[in-house]
Design an enzyme around this catalytic site. Structure first.
Site, PDB file in Angstrom:
ATOM      1  N   ARG A 184      10.864   0.371   8.188  1.00  0.00           N
ATOM      2  CA  ARG A 184      11.363   0.035   9.651  1.00  0.00           C
ATOM      3  C   ARG A 184      12.846  -0.031   9.517  1.00  0.00           C
ATOM      4  O   ARG A 184      13.646  -0.078   8.728  1.00  0.00           O
ATOM      5  CB  ARG A 184      11.205  -1.555  10.099  1.00  0.00           C
ATOM      6  CG  ARG A 184       9.559  -1.638  10.060  1.00  0.00           C
ATOM      7  CD  ARG A 184       9.255  -0.906  11.408  1.00  0.00           C
ATOM      8  NE  ARG A 184       7.653  -1.089  11.679  1.00  0.00           N
ATOM      9  CZ  ARG A 184       6.829  -0.155  11.268  1.00  0.00           C
ATOM     10  NH1 ARG A 184       7.284   0.979  10.480  1.00  0.00           N
ATOM     11  NH2 ARG A 184       5.497  -0.298  11.397  1.00  0.00           N
ATOM     12  N   GLU A 236      16.375   3.069  17.071  1.00  0.00           N
ATOM     13  CA  GLU A 236      15.651   4.342  17.729  1.00  0.00           C
ATOM     14  C   GLU A 236      14.956   4.250  18.982  1.00  0.00           C
ATOM     15  O   GLU A 236      14.797   3.000  19.278  1.00  0.00           O
ATOM     16  CB  GLU A 236      14.686   4.882  16.575  1.00  0.00           C
ATOM     17  CG  GLU A 236      13.429   3.829  16.513  1.00  0.00           C
ATOM     18  CD  GLU A 236      12.433   4.208  15.141  1.00  0.00           C
ATOM     19  OE1 GLU A 236      11.438   4.186  15.383  1.00  0.00           O
ATOM     20  OE2 GLU A 236      12.948   4.630  13.993  1.00  0.00           O
ATOM     21  N   ARG A 291       0.727  -1.165   0.096  1.00  0.00           N
ATOM     22  CA  ARG A 291       0.070  -0.023  -0.181  1.00  0.00           C
ATOM     23  C   ARG A 291       0.954   1.177  -0.059  1.00  0.00           C
ATOM     24  O   ARG A 291       0.563   2.151  -0.795  1.00  0.00           O
ATOM     25  CB  ARG A 291      -0.814   0.085   1.147  1.00  0.00           C
ATOM     26  CG  ARG A 291      -1.893   1.170   1.221  1.00  0.00           C
ATOM     27  CD  ARG A 291      -2.999   1.125   2.228  1.00  0.00           C
ATOM     28  NE  ARG A 291      -2.220   1.428   3.656  1.00  0.00           N
ATOM     29  CZ  ARG A 291      -2.003   2.552   4.083  1.00  0.00           C
ATOM     30  NH1 ARG A 291      -2.181   3.244   3.670  1.00  0.00           N
ATOM     31  NH2 ARG A 291      -1.320   2.478   5.326  1.00  0.00           N
ATOM     32  N   HIS A 348      10.638   9.420  13.277  1.00  0.00           N
ATOM     33  CA  HIS A 348       9.519   8.258  12.867  1.00  0.00           C
ATOM     34  C   HIS A 348       8.161   8.811  12.783  1.00  0.00           C
ATOM     35  O   HIS A 348       7.308   8.799  13.632  1.00  0.00           O
ATOM     36  CB  HIS A 348       9.843   7.088  13.856  1.00  0.00           C
ATOM     37  CG  HIS A 348       8.999   5.702  13.451  1.00  0.00           C
ATOM     38  ND1 HIS A 348       9.457   4.829  13.984  1.00  0.00           N
ATOM     39  CD2 HIS A 348       7.953   5.775  12.476  1.00  0.00           C
ATOM     40  CE1 HIS A 348       8.610   3.722  13.343  1.00  0.00           C
ATOM     41  NE2 HIS A 348       7.920   4.209  12.323  1.00  0.00           N
ATOM     42  N   ASP A 352      13.282   8.216   8.204  1.00  0.00           N
ATOM     43  CA  ASP A 352      12.496   8.719   9.196  1.00  0.00           C
ATOM     44  C   ASP A 352      12.505   7.598  10.250  1.00  0.00           C
ATOM     45  O   ASP A 352      11.690   7.766  11.270  1.00  0.00           O
ATOM     46  CB  ASP A 352      11.035   8.544   8.595  1.00  0.00           C
ATOM     47  CG  ASP A 352       9.890   8.903   9.373  1.00  0.00           C
ATOM     48  OD1 ASP A 352       9.891  10.040  10.133  1.00  0.00           O
ATOM     49  OD2 ASP A 352       8.814   8.116   9.672  1.00  0.00           O
TER      50      ASP A 352
END
Length: 197
Positions: A114, A143, A36, A161, A138
């Site tokens: 990810r 993280e 998607r 993120h 991002d």
């Protein structure tokens, strides 16, 4: 906005901040994952007349662009490589040294999937040796801890993120959840059901 350039102008570095920048129009975009999110990226890229290629587990007859079974070949044929696939054990460090080497010194890697998909040490090494032009991240592998080498690199843009965290997208997530609950309790197929890969 493009914060580093804004900060440069604010600091009085107008003249020294006007180096040539790559353009999206007509560039080659490689998308890792044609789910998607990958499809939404492809739609936007078509607005810039970008040449599209993608890599995934299998080709999709209705997907835009050319399917590359070999991720290294996709990287070699991309100016921008956008990672938009699922995370997890199957994709851990899918984008590593060989893929970044194939992307080349004029190529940019962007990760919106990810952190685990992009090998952080391979990225740091590629940037240190100018094997790629830069990165937009991002998501980060460990993280919220971000390696100093990425924070300090002038050709790396990092966001915390936040992809998909606009007010409109948060409302859409809420609406999808409510619709899923309603479909579940009405015993009808759930449109946004999460399925195992």
């Amino acid at each position: 906005g493009y914060a580093p350039l804004t900060e440069a102008v604010r600091a009085g570095r107008w003249r020294t901040s006007r180096a040539e920048r790559p353009t999206l129009t007509g560039a080659r975009l490689g998308i890792v994952g044609m789910g998607r999110i990958g499809r939404l990226i492809a739609v936007r890229a078509q607005g810039f007349d970008m040449t599209l290629g993608y890599h995934g587990r299998q080709p999709h007859a209705d997907a835009p662009g050319r399917y590359y079974a070999d991720l290294i070949e996709l990287a070699a044929n991309s100016d921008f490589l956008v990672i938009a696939c699922n995370g997890g054990a199957a994709t851990k460090h899918l984008v590593g040294r060989e893929v970044l080497q194939a992307l080349g010194p004029n190529g940019y890697v962007v990760n919106v999937s990810r952190g685990s998909v992009l090998d952080t040490q391979a990225l740091i090494d590629a940037l240190a040796h100018a094997a790629i032009a830069g990165a937009g991240l991002d998501v980060i592998e460990d993280e919220p801890e971000v390696p100093r080498a990425l924070l300090d690199h002038p050709d790396v843009l990092i966001t915390p993120h936040i992809a998909g965290r606009s007010p409109a997208s948060l409302i859409a997530q809420r609406d999808a959840l409510l619709a899923s609950l309603s479909q579940h309790f009405a015993d009808v197929p759930i449109e946004f059901a999460v399925r195992a890969a």
